[in-house]
Write a protein that holds these residues in place. Structure first.
Motif, PDB file in Angstrom:
ATOM      1  N   ASP A  77       0.827  -1.211   0.000  1.00 51.91           N
ATOM      2  CA  ASP A  77       0.000   0.000   0.000  1.00 51.91           C
ATOM      3  C   ASP A  77       0.858   1.257   0.000  1.00 51.91           C
ATOM      4  O   ASP A  77       0.520   2.243  -0.651  1.00 51.91           O
ATOM      5  CB  ASP A  77      -0.930   0.028   1.213  1.00 51.91           C
ATOM      6  N   GLU A  78       1.966   1.216   0.750  1.00 58.08           N
ATOM      7  CA  GLU A  78       2.871   2.359   0.792  1.00 58.08           C
ATOM      8  C   GLU A  78       3.523   2.590  -0.570  1.00 58.08           C
ATOM      9  O   GLU A  78       3.748   3.715  -0.976  1.00 58.08           O
ATOM     10  CB  GLU A  78       3.975   2.103   1.829  1.00 58.08           C
ATOM     11  N   PHE A  79       3.820   1.512  -1.245  1.00 57.34           N
ATOM     12  CA  PHE A  79       4.534   1.625  -2.519  1.00 57.34           C
ATOM     13  C   PHE A  79       3.612   2.090  -3.643  1.00 57.34           C
ATOM     14  O   PHE A  79       4.084   2.573  -4.659  1.00 57.34           O
ATOM     15  CB  PHE A  79       5.189   0.276  -2.882  1.00 57.34           C
ATOM     16  N   LYS A  80       2.297   1.986  -3.461  1.00 61.30           N
ATOM     17  CA  LYS A  80       1.362   2.421  -4.503  1.00 61.30           C
ATOM     18  C   LYS A  80       1.466   3.914  -4.786  1.00 61.30           C
ATOM     19  O   LYS A  80       1.228   4.349  -5.908  1.00 61.30           O
ATOM     20  CB  LYS A  80      -0.073   2.074  -4.108  1.00 61.30           C
ATOM     21  N   SER A  81       1.819   4.698  -3.771  1.00 65.94           N
ATOM     22  CA  SER A  81       1.908   6.149  -3.953  1.00 65.94           C
ATOM     23  C   SER A  81       3.271   6.594  -4.470  1.00 65.94           C
ATOM     24  O   SER A  81       3.471   7.752  -4.798  1.00 65.94           O
ATOM     25  CB  SER A  81       1.601   6.863  -2.633  1.00 65.94           C
ATOM     26  N   VAL A  82       4.211   5.669  -4.568  1.00 68.97           N
ATOM     27  CA  VAL A  82       5.559   5.981  -5.038  1.00 68.97           C
ATOM     28  C   VAL A  82       5.538   6.213  -6.553  1.00 68.97           C
ATOM     29  O   VAL A  82       5.018   5.391  -7.302  1.00 68.97           O
ATOM     30  CB  VAL A  82       6.521   4.829  -4.671  1.00 68.97           C
ATOM     31  N   ARG A  83       6.093   7.337  -6.966  1.00 66.31           N
ATOM     32  CA  ARG A  83       6.150   7.655  -8.393  1.00 66.31           C
ATOM     33  C   ARG A  83       7.574   7.943  -8.866  1.00 66.31           C
ATOM     34  O   ARG A  83       7.931   7.624  -9.982  1.00 66.31           O
ATOM     35  CB  ARG A  83       5.275   8.878  -8.718  1.00 66.31           C
ATOM     36  N   THR A  84       8.366   8.568  -7.999  1.00 67.39           N
ATOM     37  CA  THR A  84       9.710   8.979  -8.408  1.00 67.39           C
ATOM     38  C   THR A  84      10.766   8.236  -7.593  1.00 67.39           C
ATOM     39  O   THR A  84      10.462   7.615  -6.568  1.00 67.39           O
ATOM     40  CB  THR A  84       9.913  10.496  -8.192  1.00 67.39           C
ATOM     41  N   VAL A  85      11.994   8.341  -8.050  1.00 66.41           N
ATOM     42  CA  VAL A  85      13.118   7.754  -7.313  1.00 66.41           C
ATOM     43  C   VAL A  85      13.176   8.369  -5.912  1.00 66.41           C
ATOM     44  O   VAL A  85      13.401   7.675  -4.917  1.00 66.41           O
ATOM     45  CB  VAL A  85      14.439   7.963  -8.083  1.00 66.41           C
TER      46      VAL A  85
END
Length: 85
Positions: free
Chosen positions: A61-69
């Motif tokens: 769930d935390e990684f779903k909002s990750v977009r950039t390095v």
């Protein structure tokens, strides 16, 4: 891997190793999906790699909002330094 610079350096090396990316293309602002062409399966591989490196698991769930390095660096920083996050 304690500070953000170390995390970025390790992450850049991991992206080069795992996905055969050019290190020069990997900047904090680089979008994982558009600029680096990482797909959802690659993202799962990256999460698994981070788990092996840190001994801690990033919640999907935390990684779903990750977009950039930079987003990945911040997520890993919070994971390894929960008292500072």
């Amino acid at each position: 891997m304690q500070n953000r610079d170390e995390i970025f350096s390790t992450l850049r090396d991991s992206l080069v190793e795992l996905f055969e990316l050019d290190a020069a293309d990997i900047s904090p602002e680089a979008n994982l999906y558009q600029d680096l062409e990482i797909d959802s399966i690659d993202a799962v591989d990256l999460i698994d790699h981070i788990k092996r490196k840190t001994g801690k698991k990033i919640a999907a769930d935390e990684f779903k909002s990750v977009r950039t390095v930079s987003d990945v660096v911040e997520a890993v920083y919070k994971l390894v330094n929960p008292e500072r996050a």
